[in-house]
Design a protein around this motif. Sequence first.
Motif, PDB file in Angstrom:
ATOM      1  N   THR A  89      -3.429   8.963   9.564  1.00 23.64           N
ATOM      2  CA  THR A  89      -4.592   8.358  10.201  1.00 23.64           C
ATOM      3  C   THR A  89      -4.175   7.145  11.017  1.00 23.64           C
ATOM      4  N   GLY A  90      -4.919   6.895  12.113  1.00 18.73           N
ATOM      5  CA  GLY A  90      -4.616   5.793  13.017  1.00 18.73           C
ATOM      6  C   GLY A  90      -4.297   6.326  14.417  1.00 18.73           C
ATOM      7  N   ILE A  91      -3.570   5.587  15.175  1.00 15.36           N
ATOM      8  CA  ILE A  91      -3.055   4.260  14.877  1.00 15.36           C
ATOM      9  C   ILE A  91      -4.205   3.263  15.017  1.00 15.36           C
ATOM     10  N   ASN A  92      -4.488   2.536  13.933  1.00 13.32           N
ATOM     11  CA  ASN A  92      -5.616   1.622  13.929  1.00 13.32           C
ATOM     12  C   ASN A  92      -5.401   0.465  14.887  1.00 13.32           C
ATOM     13  N   SER A  93      -6.475   0.044  15.543  1.00 14.00           N
ATOM     14  CA  SER A  93      -6.433  -1.097  16.448  1.00 14.00           C
ATOM     15  C   SER A  93      -6.556  -2.378  15.639  1.00 14.00           C
ATOM     16  N   GLY A  94      -5.428  -2.946  15.245  1.00 16.53           N
ATOM     17  CA  GLY A  94      -5.416  -4.139  14.410  1.00 16.53           C
ATOM     18  C   GLY A  94      -4.868  -3.839  13.031  1.00 16.53           C
ATOM     19  N   ALA A  95      -4.506  -4.897  12.336  1.00 14.79           N
ATOM     20  CA  ALA A  95      -3.841  -4.771  11.040  1.00 14.79           C
ATOM     21  C   ALA A  95      -4.769  -4.248   9.954  1.00 14.79           C
ATOM     22  N   ASN A  96      -4.182  -3.535   9.002  1.00 12.55           N
ATOM     23  CA  ASN A  96      -4.830  -3.197   7.736  1.00 12.55           C
ATOM     24  C   ASN A  96      -3.892  -3.677   6.629  1.00 12.55           C
ATOM     25  N   LEU A  97      -3.999  -4.954   6.312  1.00 11.51           N
ATOM     26  CA  LEU A  97      -3.097  -5.598   5.365  1.00 11.51           C
ATOM     27  C   LEU A  97      -3.851  -6.056   4.120  1.00 11.51           C
ATOM     28  N   GLY A  98      -3.155  -6.022   2.996  1.00 11.65           N
ATOM     29  CA  GLY A  98      -3.748  -6.535   1.772  1.00 11.65           C
ATOM     30  C   GLY A  98      -5.029  -5.831   1.394  1.00 11.65           C
ATOM     31  N   GLN A  99      -6.054  -6.629   1.049  1.00 15.30           N
ATOM     32  CA  GLN A  99      -7.310  -6.057   0.586  1.00 15.30           C
ATOM     33  C   GLN A  99      -8.096  -5.357   1.689  1.00 15.30           C
ATOM     34  N   ARG A 185      12.551  -2.264   8.637  1.00 18.34           N
ATOM     35  CA  ARG A 185      11.446  -1.775   7.801  1.00 18.34           C
ATOM     36  C   ARG A 185      11.504  -2.453   6.444  1.00 18.34           C
ATOM     37  N   LYS A 186      10.342  -2.655   5.848  1.00 23.02           N
ATOM     38  CA  LYS A 186      10.251  -3.236   4.521  1.00 23.02           C
ATOM     39  C   LYS A 186       9.316  -2.415   3.640  1.00 23.02           C
ATOM     40  N   ILE A 187       9.756  -2.131   2.425  1.00 26.16           N
ATOM     41  CA  ILE A 187       8.854  -1.599   1.418  1.00 26.16           C
ATOM     42  C   ILE A 187       8.133  -2.802   0.806  1.00 26.16           C
ATOM     43  N   THR A 188       6.812  -2.787   0.826  1.00 28.66           N
ATOM     44  CA  THR A 188       6.039  -3.968   0.444  1.00 28.66           C
ATOM     45  C   THR A 188       4.911  -3.610  -0.518  1.00 28.66           C
ATOM     46  N   ARG A 189       4.356  -4.665  -1.110  1.00 23.77           N
ATOM     47  CA  ARG A 189       3.115  -4.516  -1.844  1.00 23.77           C
ATOM     48  C   ARG A 189       1.994  -5.136  -1.024  1.00 23.77           C
ATOM     49  N   LEU A 190       0.756  -4.823  -1.364  1.00 18.34           N
ATOM     50  CA  LEU A 190      -0.372  -5.392  -0.654  1.00 18.34           C
ATOM     51  C   LEU A 190      -0.514  -6.873  -0.993  1.00 18.34           C
ATOM     52  N   ALA A 191      -0.737  -7.677   0.025  1.00 18.85           N
ATOM     53  CA  ALA A 191      -1.000  -9.090  -0.183  1.00 18.85           C
ATOM     54  C   ALA A 191      -2.462  -9.277  -0.586  1.00 18.85           C
ATOM     55  N   HIS A 192      -2.794 -10.497  -0.952  1.00 21.08           N
ATOM     56  CA  HIS A 192      -4.199 -10.842  -1.183  1.00 21.08           C
ATOM     57  C   HIS A 192      -4.417 -12.242  -0.642  1.00 21.08           C
ATOM     58  N   ASP A 263       7.747  -8.011  -2.126  1.00 20.64           N
ATOM     59  CA  ASP A 263       7.272  -8.804  -1.010  1.00 20.64           C
ATOM     60  C   ASP A 263       6.014  -8.177  -0.428  1.00 20.64           C
ATOM     61  N   THR A 264       5.195  -8.992   0.205  1.00 22.37           N
ATOM     62  CA  THR A 264       3.903  -8.496   0.676  1.00 22.37           C
ATOM     63  C   THR A 264       3.962  -7.957   2.093  1.00 22.37           C
ATOM     64  N   ASP A 265       2.960  -7.148   2.395  1.00 21.12           N
ATOM     65  CA  ASP A 265       2.846  -6.589   3.740  1.00 21.12           C
ATOM     66  C   ASP A 265       2.627  -7.692   4.780  1.00 21.12           C
ATOM     67  N   GLU A 266       1.851  -8.716   4.426  1.00 16.69           N
ATOM     68  CA  GLU A 266       1.592  -9.801   5.377  1.00 16.69           C
ATOM     69  C   GLU A 266       2.867 -10.559   5.725  1.00 16.69           C
ATOM     70  N   SER A 275       5.902  -2.732   7.921  1.00 20.99           N
ATOM     71  CA  SER A 275       5.561  -2.762   6.497  1.00 20.99           C
ATOM     72  C   SER A 275       5.138  -1.375   6.035  1.00 20.99           C
ATOM     73  N   LEU A 276       5.756  -0.915   4.936  1.00 16.42           N
ATOM     74  CA  LEU A 276       5.396   0.360   4.324  1.00 16.42           C
ATOM     75  C   LEU A 276       4.983   0.089   2.878  1.00 16.42           C
ATOM     76  N   SER A 277       3.688   0.190   2.622  1.00 19.69           N
ATOM     77  CA  SER A 277       3.163  -0.122   1.288  1.00 19.69           C
ATOM     78  C   SER A 277       2.683   1.148   0.598  1.00 19.69           C
ATOM     79  N   PRO A 278       3.376   1.592  -0.442  1.00 21.37           N
ATOM     80  CA  PRO A 278       2.868   2.725  -1.224  1.00 21.37           C
ATOM     81  C   PRO A 278       1.753   2.230  -2.141  1.00 21.37           C
ATOM     82  N   VAL A 279       0.549   2.745  -1.934  1.00 21.17           N
ATOM     83  CA  VAL A 279      -0.617   2.281  -2.680  1.00 21.17           C
ATOM     84  C   VAL A 279      -1.028   3.347  -3.684  1.00 21.17           C
TER      85      VAL A 279
END
Length: 297
Positions: A89-99, A185-192, A263-266, A275-279
Amino acid sequence: MKFLISNDDGVHAPGLLALYQALCQIGDVVVVAPHEEQSGSASSLHISQPLYPHILPSGFVAVNGSPADCVYLALHELYPDTQFDCVITGINSGANLGQDVLFSGTFGAALTAQLFGIPAIATSLVGHRIKGNGQDQTSHYEMAATEIVKVLTKTPILEELKRLPYHVLNINIPNVDTAEGIMGRKITRLAHSLIEKPVHHMVDPRGRDAYWLCLKKCQNVPTTEHMDTNINTPIDDSISGSPERLCQPRADNNDNNDNLVIDTDELAVAAGYISLSPVRLHHTPASTLSRFSTLAL
């Protein structure tokens, strides 16, 4: 490979077109997307009204529904006999980071695919430059789409994702002008992060109170010098004095975090990394169940 793609910016969005054109170089691509923007729709389904798919001259299918509606309809009715290797899905116009992923229609559509056992990736392009018009906007999406194809073809990410039920990979491409500006590239977790002003009050021309909901986050400048370019290298989580860290939720001790990249996606996109975050979704830790079972209810 066979891909199904959708988005929440609408079927005519430049990010969707760039993703389609790039994926066509490596496989067969089907597009089913909302006929107009559906940002913030998360994984909502329209179960109280009918959906009307419409085939455009481009061959894309436009639907009068949410991104999740599009994926749901495509998998079960429009292409029920097609074995898709991945829904992207995407490519989204703008970030989808953290929450942001809790509200994102881009992520919600990917989640819908994963609920039915299909590997799913949500993709977004960070930055204000992509909000404009013209060739500059197009080139940014094309660059992002090329990087997404590289992730699919030059890393084992997709094969690993196929072995992980109830996981969605959330990819954010950093705010850079060209691919040369990407640090790796970075494997990351979601920030908050804290929301700067969740609700904006205004008075409309008729004197009525009106409200805009907003997800804009507090602006922090995290330290990023500790980052390593190796995608498989765990990253040190000790960034003393970083204000962004103060917004982080406490670690879940039940998740065995010791050997994970945390490390976080942000932080990653701020430093110019993809940023590659497996959720992981729909998971109730056994230890949490055990803890609650001891309560007197």
